[in-house]
Write an enzyme that holds these catalytic residues in place. Structure first.
Site, PDB file in Angstrom:
ATOM      1  N   GLU A  31       0.823  -1.209   0.000  1.00  0.00           N
ATOM      2  CA  GLU A  31       0.000   0.000   0.000  1.00  0.00           C
ATOM      3  C   GLU A  31       0.857   1.259   0.000  1.00  0.00           C
ATOM      4  O   GLU A  31       0.573   2.214  -0.719  1.00  0.00           O
ATOM      5  CB  GLU A  31      -0.956  -0.002   1.198  1.00  0.00           C
ATOM      6  CG  GLU A  31      -2.042  -1.051   1.130  1.00  0.00           C
ATOM      7  CD  GLU A  31      -3.025  -0.818  -0.014  1.00  0.00           C
ATOM      8  OE1 GLU A  31      -3.116   0.328  -0.499  1.00  0.00           O
ATOM      9  OE2 GLU A  31      -3.684  -1.786  -0.408  1.00  0.00           O
ATOM     10  N   TYR A 108      -6.942   5.936   4.449  1.00  0.00           N
ATOM     11  CA  TYR A 108      -7.103   4.924   3.408  1.00  0.00           C
ATOM     12  C   TYR A 108      -6.195   3.718   3.673  1.00  0.00           C
ATOM     13  O   TYR A 108      -6.647   2.564   3.636  1.00  0.00           O
ATOM     14  CB  TYR A 108      -6.814   5.478   2.005  1.00  0.00           C
ATOM     15  CG  TYR A 108      -6.592   4.326   1.055  1.00  0.00           C
ATOM     16  CD1 TYR A 108      -7.677   3.562   0.629  1.00  0.00           C
ATOM     17  CD2 TYR A 108      -5.306   3.924   0.694  1.00  0.00           C
ATOM     18  CE1 TYR A 108      -7.477   2.433  -0.149  1.00  0.00           C
ATOM     19  CE2 TYR A 108      -5.105   2.811  -0.085  1.00  0.00           C
ATOM     20  CZ  TYR A 108      -6.196   2.058  -0.512  1.00  0.00           C
ATOM     21  OH  TYR A 108      -6.010   0.942  -1.270  1.00  0.00           O
ATOM     22  N   ASP A 126     -10.226   4.326  -2.040  1.00  0.00           N
ATOM     23  CA  ASP A 126      -9.239   5.082  -2.808  1.00  0.00           C
ATOM     24  C   ASP A 126      -9.954   5.813  -3.932  1.00  0.00           C
ATOM     25  O   ASP A 126     -11.186   5.817  -4.013  1.00  0.00           O
ATOM     26  CB  ASP A 126      -8.121   4.164  -3.327  1.00  0.00           C
ATOM     27  CG  ASP A 126      -8.583   3.200  -4.419  1.00  0.00           C
ATOM     28  OD1 ASP A 126      -9.790   3.168  -4.740  1.00  0.00           O
ATOM     29  OD2 ASP A 126      -7.728   2.481  -4.970  1.00  0.00           O
TER      30      ASP A 126
END
Length: 235
Positions: A31, A108, A126
């Site tokens: 990520e 997020y 996202d």
């Protein structure tokens, strides 16, 4: 609608290596690396990173300079330091219940790790997930997160969506619409970001670089250290 999306995903979803694990460390690395970096570039770098530091404890024990050196080419080097600090926090205190307590982990990223690694009932939103949700007007469950990401990435594009390929088109109120271009970040070429990247690249290679403003900015961010006029990577 979600059933149609999941059926599409089973056939067309991207085969990304971090989707085959529930290891929160491996997912966190993916990520952080994927922030503002194309996934195609991330895959080999993610694999190499985990070969070098296969556990979060291994990364926590690494020297900051080695982490910065390994990150070169991914851009936005502060992400590397934040990831390193997050690893040290987890190695010392375990994973916090609120993942945003970790350095460099925003809402997020916290939701993505919570969903994909810990199986929590939270939908990571996202830009792709938000786009599909807003255009369809449908509320999707966390089980559809990766499908939403892929649909937004490959079909429900920002300006001119490929509605004829979309499994949700028949019930989508935005079908056939075109959209205004989003504001983009200024060009890298000739920017201060490029000067910083150039200065850091020279320091990584063991060379001094005559751009005091860029070097001072790197020092403030902890990406380099300066001692007696000699600039080097942090210990």
């Amino acid at each position: 609608m979600e059933d149609l999306l999941l059926a599409w995903f089973r056939k067309h979803g991207r085969d990304l290596p971090w989707r085959r694990t529930r290891d929160p460390y491996a997912i966190l690395v993916s990520e952080v690396m994927s922030q503002q970096t194309q996934v195609e570039r991330v895959v080999p770098r993610w694999q190499r990173w985990l070969e070098r530091w296969p556990t979060i404890e291994a990364l926590a024990d690494a020297a900051a300079g080695d982490v910065i050196r390994e990150w070169q080419g991914l851009g936005y080097n502060r992400r590397a330091l934040a990831l390193h600090r997050a690893a040290q926090e987890v190695a010392a205190h375990d994973w916090p219940e609120d993942l945003t307590e970790l350095p460099g982990v925003g809402s997020y990223t916290a939701a993505a790790v919570a969903c994909f690694a810990f199986g929590r009932e939270v939908l990571p939103v996202d830009v792709n997930v938000r786009r599909v949700s807003e255009r369809t007007g449908h509320s999707f469950s966390p089980a559809a997160a990766q499908a939403l990401m892929d649909l937004g990435k490959t079909v429900c594009l920002a300006r001119i969506p490929r509605c004829r390929l979309c499994p949700l088109a028949h019930a989508c109120p935005s079908r056939g619409r075109r959209f205004e271009p989003l504001r983009r970040q200024g060009p890298f070429e000739g920017s201060f970001r490029q000067r910083r990247a150039t200065a850091l690249r020279h320091v990584v290679a063991g060379r001094q670089w005559d751009d005091a403003e860029a070097v001072a900015s790197l020092v403030r961010d902890g990406l380099v250290q300066e001692d007696g006029g000699v600039v080097s990577l942090p210990d």
